[in-house]
Design a protein around this motif. Sequence first.
Motif, short mmCIF file in Angstrom:
data_model
loop_
_atom_site.label_atom_id
_atom_site.label_comp_id
_atom_site.label_asym_id
_atom_site.label_seq_id
_atom_site.Cartn_x
_atom_site.Cartn_y
_atom_site.Cartn_z
N GLY A 1 8.35 -7.06 5.33
CA GLY A 1 7.08 -7.30 6.00
C GLY A 1 6.43 -6.00 6.44
N PHE A 2 7.23 -5.09 6.99
CA PHE A 2 6.74 -3.78 7.38
C PHE A 2 6.27 -3.00 6.16
N GLY B 1 14.36 -0.58 0.22
CA GLY B 1 14.51 0.84 0.48
C GLY B 1 14.85 1.15 1.93
N GLY B 2 15.57 0.25 2.59
CA GLY B 2 15.96 0.47 3.97
C GLY B 2 14.94 -0.04 4.98
#
Length: 86
Positions: free
Chosen positions: A52-53, A47-48
Motif C-alpha cells: 500500500g505504501f 522490496g521490503g
Amino acid sequence: MSNKQQHASAYWKENIKYLVILLLVWFVVSFGCGILFREELDTIRLGGFKLGFWFAQQGSIYVFVILIFVYVRLMNKLDKKYGYDE
C-alpha cells in the motif's frame, strides 16, 4: 450532419472513451491502492516495503507513465483507423 462531421464525431467519441477508461485505471491505482485499499495491501511486501505504501509513493507514478504509452499506442491506432495519421 455531413459524413466528415460524423467521422470526426465518431473519432472524438472513441478518444473520450479511451481517456475515461485510462483515467479510471489511474484513479483506481493511485487513490484506490494508495488510500482506500492500503490496509489490505499492506499485508503484502514488495522490496521490503508494504505494498500500500509502495503504491502511494511509487506505483501510481509507474502506472501513470505506462498509461501514457498505452494512450499513445491507442491514439496511433485510432488515427490510422480514421485516416488522421501522417
